[in-house]
Design a protein around this motif. Structure first.
Motif, PDB file in Angstrom:
ATOM      1  N   GLU A 297       3.941  -0.371   5.679  1.00 28.03           N
ATOM      2  CA  GLU A 297       4.213  -1.784   5.981  1.00 28.03           C
ATOM      3  C   GLU A 297       3.616  -2.093   7.345  1.00 28.03           C
ATOM      4  OE1 GLU A 297       7.666  -2.946   8.015  1.00 28.03           O
ATOM      5  OE2 GLU A 297       6.615  -1.484   9.231  1.00 28.03           O
TER       6      GLU A 297
ATOM      7  N   THR B 150       5.090  -4.130  10.037  1.00 20.22           N
ATOM      8  CA  THR B 150       5.927  -4.474  11.197  1.00 20.22           C
ATOM      9  C   THR B 150       5.891  -3.397  12.291  1.00 20.22           C
ATOM     10  OG1 THR B 150       7.360  -5.551   9.587  1.00 20.22           O
ATOM     11  CG2 THR B 150       8.234  -5.332  11.809  1.00 20.22           C
TER      12      THR B 150
ATOM     13  N   ARG C 158       2.176   2.960  -0.342  1.00 16.61           N
ATOM     14  CA  ARG C 158       3.466   3.608  -0.619  1.00 16.61           C
ATOM     15  C   ARG C 158       3.301   4.476  -1.859  1.00 16.61           C
ATOM     16  NH1 ARG C 158       7.820  -1.396   0.452  1.00 16.61           N
ATOM     17  NH2 ARG C 158       6.870  -1.980   2.446  1.00 16.61           N
TER      18      ARG C 158
ATOM     19  N   GLU D 125       4.597   5.245  -4.574  1.00 12.30           N
ATOM     20  CA  GLU D 125       5.619   4.901  -5.557  1.00 12.30           C
ATOM     21  C   GLU D 125       5.127   5.236  -6.954  1.00 12.30           C
ATOM     22  OE1 GLU D 125       8.187   1.704  -4.772  1.00 12.30           O
ATOM     23  OE2 GLU D 125       6.669   0.628  -3.640  1.00 12.30           O
TER      24      GLU D 125
ATOM     25  N   LEU E  61       2.417  -0.926  -6.752  1.00 11.39           N
ATOM     26  CA  LEU E  61       1.183  -0.161  -6.573  1.00 11.39           C
ATOM     27  C   LEU E  61       1.334   0.827  -5.433  1.00 11.39           C
ATOM     28  CD1 LEU E  61      -0.947  -3.358  -6.797  1.00 11.39           C
ATOM     29  CD2 LEU E  61      -1.228  -1.439  -8.363  1.00 11.39           C
TER      30      LEU E  61
ATOM     31  N   HIS F 163      -0.520  -6.923   2.011  1.00 14.15           N
ATOM     32  CA  HIS F 163       0.464  -7.836   2.604  1.00 14.15           C
ATOM     33  C   HIS F 163      -0.231  -8.994   3.305  1.00 14.15           C
ATOM     34  CE1 HIS F 163       4.352  -5.235   3.227  1.00 14.15           C
ATOM     35  NE2 HIS F 163       4.296  -5.804   2.038  1.00 14.15           N
TER      36      HIS F 163
ATOM     37  N   GLU G 197       4.778 -11.693  12.244  1.00 11.39           N
ATOM     38  CA  GLU G 197       5.814 -11.169  13.133  1.00 11.39           C
ATOM     39  C   GLU G 197       5.852 -12.097  14.341  1.00 11.39           C
ATOM     40  OE1 GLU G 197       7.368  -8.766  11.698  1.00 11.39           O
ATOM     41  OE2 GLU G 197       5.809  -7.946  10.380  1.00 11.39           O
TER      42      GLU G 197
ATOM     43  N   ARG H  76      18.078  -5.601   2.003  1.00 11.44           N
ATOM     44  CA  ARG H  76      16.668  -5.240   2.166  1.00 11.44           C
ATOM     45  C   ARG H  76      16.528  -3.741   2.418  1.00 11.44           C
ATOM     46  NH1 ARG H  76      13.458  -6.447   1.170  1.00 11.44           N
ATOM     47  NH2 ARG H  76      11.964  -6.700   2.814  1.00 11.44           N
TER      48      ARG H  76
ATOM     49  N   TYR I  56      15.622  -1.632   9.960  1.00 10.16           N
ATOM     50  CA  TYR I  56      15.527  -2.343  11.242  1.00 10.16           C
ATOM     51  C   TYR I  56      16.136  -3.747  11.234  1.00 10.16           C
ATOM     52  CZ  TYR I  56      10.870  -3.724   9.200  1.00 10.16           C
ATOM     53  OH  TYR I  56       9.845  -4.153   8.390  1.00 10.16           O
ATOM     54  N   TYR I  57      16.530  -4.251  10.078  1.00  9.03           N
ATOM     55  CA  TYR I  57      17.003  -5.648  10.044  1.00  9.03           C
ATOM     56  C   TYR I  57      18.352  -5.851  10.704  1.00  9.03           C
ATOM     57  CZ  TYR I  57      13.196  -6.600   6.818  1.00  9.03           C
ATOM     58  OH  TYR I  57      11.959  -6.741   6.269  1.00  9.03           O
TER      59      TYR I  57
ATOM     60  N   ALA J 295      10.183  -9.341  -6.433  1.00  8.57           N
ATOM     61  CA  ALA J 295      10.088  -9.897  -5.073  1.00  8.57           C
ATOM     62  C   ALA J 295       8.647 -10.264  -4.734  1.00  8.57           C
ATOM     63  CB  ALA J 295      10.631  -8.900  -4.062  1.00  8.57           C
TER      64      ALA J 295
HETATM   65  P1  HAM Z   1       8.972  -5.264   1.898  1.00 10.93           P
HETATM   66  O1  HAM Z   1      10.064  -6.031   1.223  1.00 10.93           O
HETATM   67  O2  HAM Z   1       9.058  -3.795   1.825  1.00 10.93           O
HETATM   68  O3  HAM Z   1       8.992  -5.750   3.408  1.00 10.93           O
HETATM   69  O4  HAM Z   1       7.568  -5.737   1.336  1.00 10.93           O
HETATM   70  C1  HAM Z   1       7.240  -7.111   1.288  1.00 10.93           C
HETATM   71  C2  HAM Z   1       6.610  -7.466  -0.045  1.00 10.93           C
HETATM   72  O5  HAM Z   1       5.518  -6.592  -0.312  1.00 10.93           O
HETATM   73  C3  HAM Z   1       7.506  -7.291  -1.254  1.00 10.93           C
HETATM   74  O6  HAM Z   1       8.348  -8.410  -1.408  1.00 10.93           O
HETATM   75  C4  HAM Z   1       6.481  -7.209  -2.378  1.00 10.93           C
HETATM   76  O7  HAM Z   1       6.002  -8.487  -2.735  1.00 10.93           O
HETATM   77  C5  HAM Z   1       5.344  -6.446  -1.708  1.00 10.93           C
HETATM   78  N1  HAM Z   1       5.387  -5.011  -2.061  1.00 10.93           N
HETATM   79  C6  HAM Z   1       6.186  -4.060  -1.522  1.00 10.93           C
HETATM   80  N2  HAM Z   1       5.941  -2.865  -2.091  1.00 10.93           N
HETATM   81  C7  HAM Z   1       4.977  -3.050  -3.014  1.00 10.93           C
HETATM   82  C8  HAM Z   1       4.283  -2.204  -3.933  1.00 10.93           C
HETATM   83  N3  HAM Z   1       4.524  -0.901  -4.011  1.00 10.93           N
HETATM   84  N4  HAM Z   1       3.336  -2.749  -4.741  1.00 10.93           N
HETATM   85  C9  HAM Z   1       3.057  -4.083  -4.666  1.00 10.93           C
HETATM   86  N5  HAM Z   1       3.677  -4.926  -3.816  1.00 10.93           N
HETATM   87  C10 HAM Z   1       4.628  -4.432  -2.999  1.00 10.93           C
HETATM   88  C11 HAM Z   1       8.195  -5.247   4.391  1.00 10.93           C
HETATM   89  O8  HAM Z   1       7.275  -4.488   4.204  1.00 10.93           O
HETATM   90  C12 HAM Z   1       8.538  -5.757   5.766  1.00 10.93           C
HETATM   91  N6  HAM Z   1       7.571  -5.195   6.707  1.00 10.93           N
HETATM   92  C13 HAM Z   1       8.527  -7.275   5.816  1.00 10.93           C
HETATM   93  C14 HAM Z   1       8.832  -7.778   7.193  1.00 10.93           C
HETATM   94  C15 HAM Z   1       7.950  -8.197   8.112  1.00 10.93           C
HETATM   95  N7  HAM Z   1      10.038  -7.861   7.706  1.00 10.93           N
HETATM   96  C16 HAM Z   1       9.930  -8.312   8.944  1.00 10.93           C
HETATM   97  N8  HAM Z   1       8.659  -8.500   9.194  1.00 10.93           N
END
Ligand code: HAM
Length: 419
Positions: A83, A85, A114, A116, A123, A128, A132, A259, A263-264, A281
């Motif tokens: 991610e 952040t 990731r 996964e 994926l 993204h 921030e 979530r 860190y939230y 999501a």
């Molecule tokens: P997150 O909820 O882990 O948040 O990821 C944000 C979005 O990324 C998810 O809602 C989804 O749309 C997409 N996403 C996550 N994982 C996958 C995946 N494996 N494949 C496809 N899409 C995915 C964050 O990452 C935090 N950094 C958000 C944030 C920014 N919070 C504060 N600042």
């Protein structure tokens, strides 16, 4: 037999036809993000593993199960970023950005990784669009960031999505929430999966994110409460809600939205869309008021979100998808001399911003006209022996079929006037 290579599991090639939709989405996003005062930041695609462990939390699924470590760098402990952040906050601290501005508003667009189990919308390499805002805690900023995420999705042509919000409160409130959850879950421990039984001890919040049906059923029956929130946290959350109402943003309060990352604090939110199926999501985010300090930086409230580009594109309506950039002119040549002349003209047209193509292995005029047709160029420039003798070319308007002779010296001007 030679081995055929293919994309690694959970990754995609973005072929030219699709890349156009990506470019359009990215450029719309950039325009809107800059309109809201965000500036682009580009951080490395890999960082020290410890940065992610400290930021996201040792017991989160992302850290425990999904980190992709770099084998060659293993002794130094680097991982592909799951991610954005953590890297942005690392950069904010490293460059002492707090000393230059009170509130720093960053955006980023780029790949995340990731490990996964891949499925629709999930994926191993995904992208993204994230923001921030670091340096301020104010309910208006929370509301503005949530409103921005809604604005982006609407601007991308999406509708029918749902916004859920919650407040986890301060770190102290989170401890109280943890105790409330543990009290409620204690009697139901045997109904939870093995992972969640471990989470009960280590980090009870992560039970709330579990996707297993049994665990989801247990979580759904928990008493929903905001008893963990201090009066100040309650007031802050009310102000966020009032601000959202004043901006006409519809939302639903989801008391156990936690979530998946540690860190939230205070406001958290998630935007989902039924059309996505189980990975519903589209984007999510929240406030993380302690992270900058926890990573060795100054006291700085912060909030952000990230949206999944692949998921947005999965449900973006067809009319939102743009066409490829069209070729304006296709050059057809007959004979070696005309071919050389055509090649020079091709170069000249491009230098004048006119997108042009020709066949590099020109066959018969018929086969070249077929290629011209396929390119959908509205104009075809024909160079034959007659034309060369007269220092001219024939310009055919493919829509009307009309053809005119144009002296070489005027070709660029005439074409630029017509497109
Ligand atoms: P997150 O909820 O882990 O948040 O990821 C944000 C979005 O990324 C998810 O809602 C989804 O749309 C997409 N996403 C996550 N994982 C996958 C995946 N494996 N494949 C496809 N899409 C995915 C964050 O990452 C935090 N950094 C958000 C944030 C920014 N919070 C504060 N600042």
């Amino acid at each position: 037999m030679l081995k055929n290579f293919s994309t690694p599991r959970g990754t995609n090639d973005i072929l030219p036809d699709e890349a156009v939709s990506w470019q359009k989405l990215e450029s719309r996003a950039r325009r809107l993000l800059e309109l809201y005062g965000y500036q682009e930041i580009r951080t490395p695609i890999f960082e020290e593993t410890a940065l992610f462990v400290r930021s996201l939390g040792q017991t989160t699924d992302v850290v425990q199960k999904q980190m992709l470590n770099l084998a060659a760098e293993k002794q130094d402990g680097f991982s592909l970023r799951p991610e954005g952040t953590a890297g942005v906050v690392r950069s904010y601290i490293e460059h002492s950005i707090d000393k230059k501005q009170g509130l720093a508003k960053f955006y980023y667009i780029g790949p995340m990784f990731r490990g996964e189990r891949p499925q629709k919308g999930r994926l191993r390499q995904f992208h993204h669009i994230g923001v921030e805002a670091i340096g301020v805690s104010h309910p208006f900023l929370d509301a503005e960031i949530i409103a921005l995420s809604v604005h982006l999705l609407t601007d991308f042509g999406l509708s029918g999505f749902k916004l859920k919000i919650n407040s986890l409160g301060s770190s102290k409130d989170k401890e109280a929430l943890s105790a409330i959850l543990r009290k409620q879950l204690k009697a139901k421990l045997s109904q939870l999966c093995d992972d969640c039984q471990g989470r009960f001890e280590r980090n009870v919040f992560r039970i709330l994110d579990c996707k297993k049906e049994n665990c989801k059923a247990v979580v759904a029956k928990l008493d929903r409460t905001d008893a963990h929130l201090s009066p100040e946290s309650k007031a802050y959350f009310s102000q966020v809600q009032e601000a959202l109402n004043s901006l006409n943003i519809s939302f639903e309060i989801s008391p156990f939205l936690a979530r998946g990352l540690d860190y939230y604090t205070h406001t958290v939110f998630e935007i989902s869309h039924e059309g996505l199926g189980s990975q519903d999501a589209l984007g999510a985010g929240g406030r993380y008021d302690n992270l900058v300090k926890d990573l060795g930086g100054p006291e700085a409230g912060a909030m952000g979100f990230a949206m999944g580009v692949e998921r947005i594109l999965l449900i973006q309506p067809a009319e939102g998808k743009p066409d490829n950039l069209k070729t304006h002119v296709f050059i057809v040549t007959m004979g070696e001399k005309a071919y050389q002349q055509g090649f020079l003209l091709l170069n000249k047209l491009r230098q004048e911003d006119v997108s042009s193509e020709m066949s590099y292995t020109p066959g018969s005029i018929k086969s070249q006209m077929r290629l011209a047709d396929k390119s959908q160029a509205p104009f075809v420039l024909i160079l034959g022996e007659d034309e060369l003798r007269e220092n001219s070319a024939a310009l055919k308007d493919m829509r009307s079929g009309a053809q005119e002779k144009i002296p070489f010296s005027q070709i660029i001007g005439v074409i630029k006037n017509k497109i």
